[in-house]
Scaffold this motif. Sequence first.
Motif, PDB file in Angstrom:
ATOM      1  N   ARG A 217       2.526  28.591  19.282  1.00 29.43           N
ATOM      2  CA  ARG A 217       2.081  28.538  17.881  1.00 29.43           C
ATOM      3  C   ARG A 217       2.964  27.596  17.071  1.00 29.43           C
ATOM      4  O   ARG A 217       2.475  26.771  16.300  1.00 29.43           O
ATOM      5  N   TYR A 218       4.261  27.738  17.251  1.00 28.34           N
ATOM      6  CA  TYR A 218       5.196  26.901  16.501  1.00 28.34           C
ATOM      7  C   TYR A 218       5.003  25.422  16.848  1.00 28.34           C
ATOM      8  O   TYR A 218       4.973  24.561  15.960  1.00 28.34           O
ATOM      9  N   TYR A 219       4.877  25.151  18.125  1.00 26.29           N
ATOM     10  CA  TYR A 219       4.725  23.760  18.561  1.00 26.29           C
ATOM     11  C   TYR A 219       3.429  23.164  18.016  1.00 26.29           C
ATOM     12  O   TYR A 219       3.396  22.013  17.572  1.00 26.29           O
ATOM     13  N   ALA A 220       2.367  23.966  18.025  1.00 30.18           N
ATOM     14  CA  ALA A 220       1.074  23.494  17.516  1.00 30.18           C
ATOM     15  C   ALA A 220       1.152  23.175  16.024  1.00 30.18           C
ATOM     16  O   ALA A 220       0.617  22.156  15.564  1.00 30.18           O
ATOM     17  N   ALA A 221       1.816  24.033  15.258  1.00 31.33           N
ATOM     18  CA  ALA A 221       1.914  23.822  13.812  1.00 31.33           C
ATOM     19  C   ALA A 221       2.722  22.572  13.492  1.00 31.33           C
ATOM     20  O   ALA A 221       2.356  21.791  12.598  1.00 31.33           O
TER      21      ALA A 221
ATOM     22  N   THR B  41     -11.700  12.758  17.517  1.00 33.97           N
ATOM     23  CA  THR B  41     -11.231  13.724  16.523  1.00 33.97           C
ATOM     24  C   THR B  41     -11.571  15.177  16.854  1.00 33.97           C
ATOM     25  O   THR B  41     -10.926  16.090  16.336  1.00 33.97           O
ATOM     26  N   SER B  42     -12.559  15.403  17.700  1.00 36.26           N
ATOM     27  CA  SER B  42     -12.941  16.782  18.019  1.00 36.26           C
ATOM     28  C   SER B  42     -11.824  17.530  18.746  1.00 36.26           C
ATOM     29  O   SER B  42     -11.787  18.768  18.733  1.00 36.26           O
ATOM     30  N   TYR B  43     -10.909  16.787  19.347  1.00 38.58           N
ATOM     31  CA  TYR B  43      -9.838  17.436  20.104  1.00 38.58           C
ATOM     32  C   TYR B  43      -8.791  18.085  19.209  1.00 38.58           C
ATOM     33  O   TYR B  43      -7.918  18.807  19.699  1.00 38.58           O
ATOM     34  N   ILE B  44      -8.891  17.860  17.903  1.00 41.48           N
ATOM     35  CA  ILE B  44      -7.983  18.552  16.998  1.00 41.48           C
ATOM     36  C   ILE B  44      -8.231  20.056  17.054  1.00 41.48           C
ATOM     37  O   ILE B  44      -7.339  20.868  16.763  1.00 41.48           O
ATOM     38  N   ASP B  45      -9.452  20.444  17.458  1.00 43.44           N
ATOM     39  CA  ASP B  45      -9.783  21.870  17.574  1.00 43.44           C
ATOM     40  C   ASP B  45      -8.875  22.569  18.585  1.00 43.44           C
ATOM     41  O   ASP B  45      -8.551  23.753  18.415  1.00 43.44           O
ATOM     42  N   GLU B  46      -8.486  21.849  19.631  1.00 39.93           N
ATOM     43  CA  GLU B  46      -7.614  22.444  20.649  1.00 39.93           C
ATOM     44  C   GLU B  46      -6.267  22.834  20.037  1.00 39.93           C
ATOM     45  O   GLU B  46      -5.713  23.897  20.349  1.00 39.93           O
ATOM     46  N   ILE B  47      -5.752  21.974  19.166  1.00 37.91           N
ATOM     47  CA  ILE B  47      -4.463  22.265  18.530  1.00 37.91           C
ATOM     48  C   ILE B  47      -4.614  23.424  17.550  1.00 37.91           C
ATOM     49  O   ILE B  47      -3.753  24.310  17.482  1.00 37.91           O
ATOM     50  N   GLU B  48      -5.718  23.434  16.813  1.00 37.27           N
ATOM     51  CA  GLU B  48      -5.953  24.520  15.863  1.00 37.27           C
ATOM     52  C   GLU B  48      -6.065  25.862  16.584  1.00 37.27           C
ATOM     53  O   GLU B  48      -5.572  26.889  16.099  1.00 37.27           O
ATOM     54  N   GLN B  49      -6.702  25.869  17.750  1.00 37.22           N
ATOM     55  CA  GLN B  49      -6.806  27.107  18.523  1.00 37.22           C
ATOM     56  C   GLN B  49      -5.430  27.595  18.967  1.00 37.22           C
ATOM     57  O   GLN B  49      -5.172  28.798  19.042  1.00 37.22           O
ATOM     58  N   SER B  50      -4.538  26.652  19.237  1.00 39.95           N
ATOM     59  CA  SER B  50      -3.192  27.022  19.684  1.00 39.95           C
ATOM     60  C   SER B  50      -2.384  27.699  18.584  1.00 39.95           C
ATOM     61  O   SER B  50      -1.391  28.373  18.867  1.00 39.95           O
TER      62      SER B  50
END
Length: 268
Positions: free
Chosen positions: A128-132, A110-119
């Motif tokens: 940004r759009y893809y990450a959201a 679950t810690s890897y969700i931080d990578e998406i949040e940073q994006s």
Amino acid sequence: MAFSFLQAYAQAPSDKELLQEAKILIFDKKWEQAQQKLDDLLVRYSDSPLYSQALFYKGKCLSEQEGEERKAIEVYKQYKGRKDADKNLIQESEIKIIDLSFDLYEQGRTSYIDEIEQSLRSRDKAVRYYAAIKLSKVSDKSTARKGLPVLKDILEREKDTELRDLAKLAVLRIDPDALENIQDHEYETRPRMLCIRIYDRGEEEASFSLNIPWALADLALSSIPEEDKQKMRDEGYDLDDIMKELTKIKGNILEIKGEDSLIKIWIE
């Protein structure tokens, strides 16, 4: 013994040869063999102008191998930090990091969700759009909601119907009521177009130019001159993969640089 070592080193393939061999293996989806070639290049030729490109392709090879997601993310990050990194490959690296991080999250890391949040804070709006949109698929709704401001930007600023529909679906996944509080503009739409330009080296005018409705994309690709298709294959580009990358976020411009020409492909 020293002579044998020097002789063996002298017979070793050049950095250019190693990269070319790796690209051919990548085209054939022989990921482990391609990675070996790239690792050889990265070790032998640390000062090579091809080093960064080899690093990117190593990330691609790792990303295609089960269980190597974390290593792939680290390699993509290394590539992004290179001064000579190509802007298009940086974008592709960031999108791959999002995909790989989501896969790891789904596996329980679950810690890897931080990578998406940073994006979500990327300078590149496509990232940004893809990450959201990706974040909206997370089961933890409090985490998914962090993408709402970016999704709101899409609906308030972007005109592309398909992108806006993806954003609407993402908002509905997170919180159906949130859609009522987002100002949604309606825009006149037109068919999506696949655009292809081929430029001879040093020329500003395209030697090959084509705009065709996306629905006829297969026809468009078949119209690319055979010698330019071969250049794409030599560079390790698979046409199916190209279409997937282009359709992730509209507006991506894929650039394929050869020794004698530059190929640009995008959707508008």
